[in-house]
Enzyme design. Structure first.
Site, short mmCIF file in Angstrom:
data_model
loop_
_atom_site.label_atom_id
_atom_site.label_comp_id
_atom_site.label_asym_id
_atom_site.label_seq_id
_atom_site.Cartn_x
_atom_site.Cartn_y
_atom_site.Cartn_z
N SER A 53 0.79 -1.23 0.00
CA SER A 53 0.00 0.00 0.00
C SER A 53 0.82 1.28 0.00
CB SER A 53 -0.96 0.02 1.20
OG SER A 53 -2.03 -0.86 0.97
N LYS A 56 -0.13 3.75 -2.59
CA LYS A 56 -1.20 4.76 -2.48
C LYS A 56 -0.66 6.18 -2.36
CE LYS A 56 -4.70 1.62 -0.60
NZ LYS A 56 -4.15 0.39 -0.04
N SER A 108 -5.94 3.65 4.35
CA SER A 108 -5.45 2.75 3.32
C SER A 108 -6.58 2.01 2.61
CB SER A 108 -4.46 1.73 3.92
OG SER A 108 -3.62 1.20 2.92
#
Length: 332
Positions: A53, A56, A108
């Protein structure tokens, strides 16, 4: 009075148990100067690995640079049912892009990532193209994206160093910085499941100098973490990939950088005489993070464009490697 600088004129166009964990063969880390992007420390910092993640951060930057964050996004069925972590938006809900960005960075949310990608890129594939184009533009040569969330794919990879640069470039954007430095957020959007969000990055709450960052995890990538630290005008970014003891490693590496490096003024703001005909003007001072062995090893080099008096580029070299560049104006 003009200052005399030692410039070379060239015509051209142009540890502890914590630390031991970071050195495991399957792990990778990078510590960079957040102002210049220079690598200060690393263990396999250029080895390509999944980043989960941490992706992101780039999704957020690309969205901010390509859309109005006040735009309204209608959540699709596909986005609402995205695999993995979520902020639990519902199909048909209308949400501001700004709210989705907070859900992306603080919680997230994979559903937020897919809703953002669909609305900004026209499709997941279109948005991923934007992500990869932006990576090429910023010179992230070891990075390739296949999705906006970081879900595992064998070709979705980066390096600890490239990922640290992602956070550096993103933090240069004021809207991203405002979102990424937020600890708690409650949007005006009335979502079914609410928007009272706490940032998952716990170091932001521990008063250790961490002001922004991103967490990540997949089974394939392991734990991934990016943290932006500030202390006494020093700014460093720490990224670890597949590091199980990441919270402690980040604190250790940041403190190590703060202890071993100091902010040194290489050149003050002002006008510098290069020769009888040419001077250059620095609109702000050049300050770099340097350790005790580096300060006397620097070399300043000025490159001039072939078109007379058009512009110059000031380089600072350390051990024959340029660690800082800045375009400067020329004066007669």
């Amino acid at each position: 009075m003009k200052k005399i600088a030692k410039l070379i004129l060239m015509l051209a166009f142009s540890f502890t148990a914590y630390f031991g964990a970071a050195q495991a063969a399957s792990a990778s880390y990078a510590v960079i100067d957040a102002d210049t992007g220079r690598l200060l420390y690393g263990s396999s910092p250029h080895v390509r690995m999944p980043i989960a993640s941490l992706t992101k951060m780039w999704t957020a930057l690309v969205a901010i640079e390509n859309a109005d964050i006040d735009m309204e996004v209608t959540i699709s069925h596909e986005a609402a049912n995205a695999e993995g972590s979520a902020i639990y938006v519902e199909p048909g809900e209308k949400v501001k892009l700004e709210t989705l960005l907070y859900g992306l960075m603080l919680r997230s949310g994979n559903d937020a990532a897919y809703a953002i990608a669909e609305s900004v890129g026209g499709s997941i594939e279109g948005f991923v193209d934007l992500m990869n184009e932006k990576a090429l533009y910023y010179g992230l040569k070891s990075t390739y994206f296949t999705n906006p969330s970081g879900l595992h794919h064998e070709f979705h990879i980066s390096t600890a160093y490239d990922t640290a640069l992602m956070l550096k470039y993103a933090m240069d954007n004021e809207q991203f910085r405002e979102i990424a430095t937020t600890i708690t957020y409650n949007a005006t959007d009335k979502l079914t499941h609410g928007t009272n969000w706490l940032n998952k990055h716990r170091l932001l709450r521990e008063k250790v100098g961490a002001i922004a960052g991103k967490t990540g995890f997949t089974k394939a990538a392991g734990r991934t973490l990016a943290t932006y630290f500030e202390k006494d005008e020093k700014r460093v970014i720490v990224v670890t990939l597949n590091e199980s003891n990441d919270w402690q490693v980040h604190k250790y590496l940041a403190q190590k950088a703060f202890d071993e490096y100091k902010k040194v003024t290489i050149a003050d703001k002002g006008s510098y005489t290069v020769n009888n005909n040419i001077s250059v003007n620095l609109e702000e001072p050049i300050k770099l993070l340097l350790n005790a062995n580096e300060e006397n090893e620097l070399k300043n080099v000025l490159y001039l464009s072939r078109k007379q008096n058009e512009f110059g580029v000031w380089h600072v070299f350390l051990n024959d490697q340029s660690i800082f560049t800045k375009r400067v104006t020329l004066e007669n």
